[in-house]
Design a protein around this motif. Structure first.
Motif, PDB file in Angstrom:
ATOM      1  N   ASP A  62       0.932  -1.328  -0.560  1.00 56.99           N
ATOM      2  CA  ASP A  62       0.015   0.306   0.016  1.00 56.99           C
ATOM      3  C   ASP A  62       0.951   0.912  -0.121  1.00 56.99           C
ATOM      4  N   GLN A 120      -2.308   5.263  -1.023  1.00 61.19           N
ATOM      5  CA  GLN A 120      -3.496   6.131  -1.516  1.00 61.19           C
ATOM      6  C   GLN A 120      -2.570   7.333  -2.695  1.00 61.19           C
ATOM      7  N   SER A 177      -5.402   9.058  -4.356  1.00 60.84           N
ATOM      8  CA  SER A 177      -6.216   9.987  -3.610  1.00 60.84           C
ATOM      9  C   SER A 177      -6.316  11.401  -4.109  1.00 60.84           C
ATOM     10  N   GLU A 178      -7.611  11.382  -3.786  1.00 68.30           N
ATOM     11  CA  GLU A 178      -7.632  13.418  -3.638  1.00 68.30           C
ATOM     12  C   GLU A 178      -6.442  13.764  -3.133  1.00 68.30           C
ATOM     13  N   THR A 185      -3.166  14.734  -4.258  1.00 68.31           N
ATOM     14  CA  THR A 185      -1.507  14.003  -4.672  1.00 68.31           C
ATOM     15  C   THR A 185      -1.486  14.050  -5.854  1.00 68.31           C
TER      16      THR A 185
END
Length: 358
Positions: A198, A201, A204-205, A207
């Motif tokens: 992982d 993310q 993700s919003e 990045t």
């Protein structure tokens, strides 16, 4: 009058080390090459025709001089490898063995097998070095980082302003704050599912990630992208067959190099306009280079044994489904030894440093 074509530029900071490679054949001299993820990527990109500029803190010790000599022989630019304050160059011992099923495998040693002391480890460049380097990032195509520090992120931020693709290859997740900042800057995030399943993310919003690549060993890789601001599903790129597996070390670095060569030569604007077909093609090319590298010991062993024309022919053969290795000269030239800094008076007692190959 010949037309002068500017070569793409890549700058990178992170692990630049001396690799001491102990092969399967006990009669073969231990090979000493520039290594580490960043060091390998810089050497590979120069080999592929780019101007490569590693950023490191070499202090002139024997390990750093061996790394400098090796990188220089491949045309890597050494303008920024002696950033102050300098320090010992990291030394990594790679030992190749056969597993129980006879398949070659490798392990890394981080301590001197003679005195037991830890070998020099990675130390990041400092903020004091940033000011002198930033102006040179203009017109760069790529900025690469595999270790995080405040200085590395400052340089990455400057590279973003210059229109470069920022590539982040985390080896693990350490400082959460720096890791989040890296994802806020990096356009390409590439990691191994074995090391970092992982990556925090990446899509993700908030990045900056436009391409997320997860390598899965012998099964190849999978990736997803948002070149058009919409996150794609995961897309699998299978690995190419390997005709004769010798050592897989460094194949991820070759995959990165091939991908960047095809996708990032024109910086971020070029990456964003490449389209899904172009992105897939770039990753397939990277996978072909990764498969080729598996035929040699060490992270970049093939560079020393195969001519560039033969390299190009062999890559074409791999992509066409007929992987072959041309006859090559496997003569290894013995060079200067490199000893553990903790026992400099007894270099001959350190097995990996007793002999090194150019």
């Amino acid at each position: 009058m010949p037309i002068v074509v500017d070569r793409p530029k890549i700058f990178g900071t992170g692990l630049v080390a001396l690799d001491l490679v102990i092969g399967l054949d006990p009669n073969t001299p231990v090979q000493s090459w520039a290594g580490g993820t960043c060091g390998n990527v810089m050497a590979i990109m120069s080999y592929l025709g780019w101007d490569a500029y590693p950023i490191a803190r070499m202090n002139g010790d024997p390990a750093s001089e061996r790394v400098r000599t090796d990188l220089s022989s491949w045309g890597v630019h050494l303008d920024f490898v002696n950033c102050a304050p300098t320090g010992h160059t990291p030394i990594i011992i790679q030992q190749i063995r056969r597993g129980r099923d006879g398949t070659p495998t490798h392990r890394f040693l981080w301590s001197c097998p003679h005195c037991g002391q830890r070998l020099p480890s990675y130390r990041p460049v400092t903020q004091a070095s940033v000011e002198a380097i930033v102006p040179h990032l203009q017109n760069s195509s790529v900025f690469f980082l595999d270790r995080l520090s405040r200085a590395a992120l400052t340089l990455a931020e400057s590279a973003v302003s210059a229109g470069a693709v920022v590539v982040f290859e985390p080896s693990g997740k350490t400082d959460d704050k720096l890791f989040a900042e890296a994802l806020g800057l990096a356009h390409v995030v590439k990691y191994s599912d074995q090391r970092l399943a992982d990556a925090g993310q990446a899509m993700s919003e908030g990045t900056a990630t436009r391409v997320e690549i997860q390598t899965v060993g012998a099964d190849g890789l999978r990736y997803r992208h948002r070149l058009d601001d919409k996150v794609s599903p995961w897309i699998v790129v299978p690995a190419f067959p390997v005709a004769n597996l010798v050592d897989s070390c460094g194949s991820g670095d070759w995959c990165t190099g091939g991908f960047l060569m095809k996708a990032a030569g024109s910086g971020l604007s070029g990456l964003m306009s490449i389209g899904e077909a172009g992105l897939n093609e770039a990753l397939r090319f990277g996978q072909a280079l990764a498969a080729w590298n598996c035929g040699f010991e060490g992270a970049r062993g093939g560079m020393y044994l195969v001519s560039r024309p033969d390299f190009d022919r062999q890559i074409r053969s791999i992509r066409e489904g007929r992987p072959t290795l041309a006859a090559i000269d496997r003569t290894i030239k013995v060079g200067a030894s490199v000893a553990c800094p903790a026992c400099p008076d007894q270099p001959d007692k350190l097995p990996p440093a007793a002999r090194s190959a150019a």
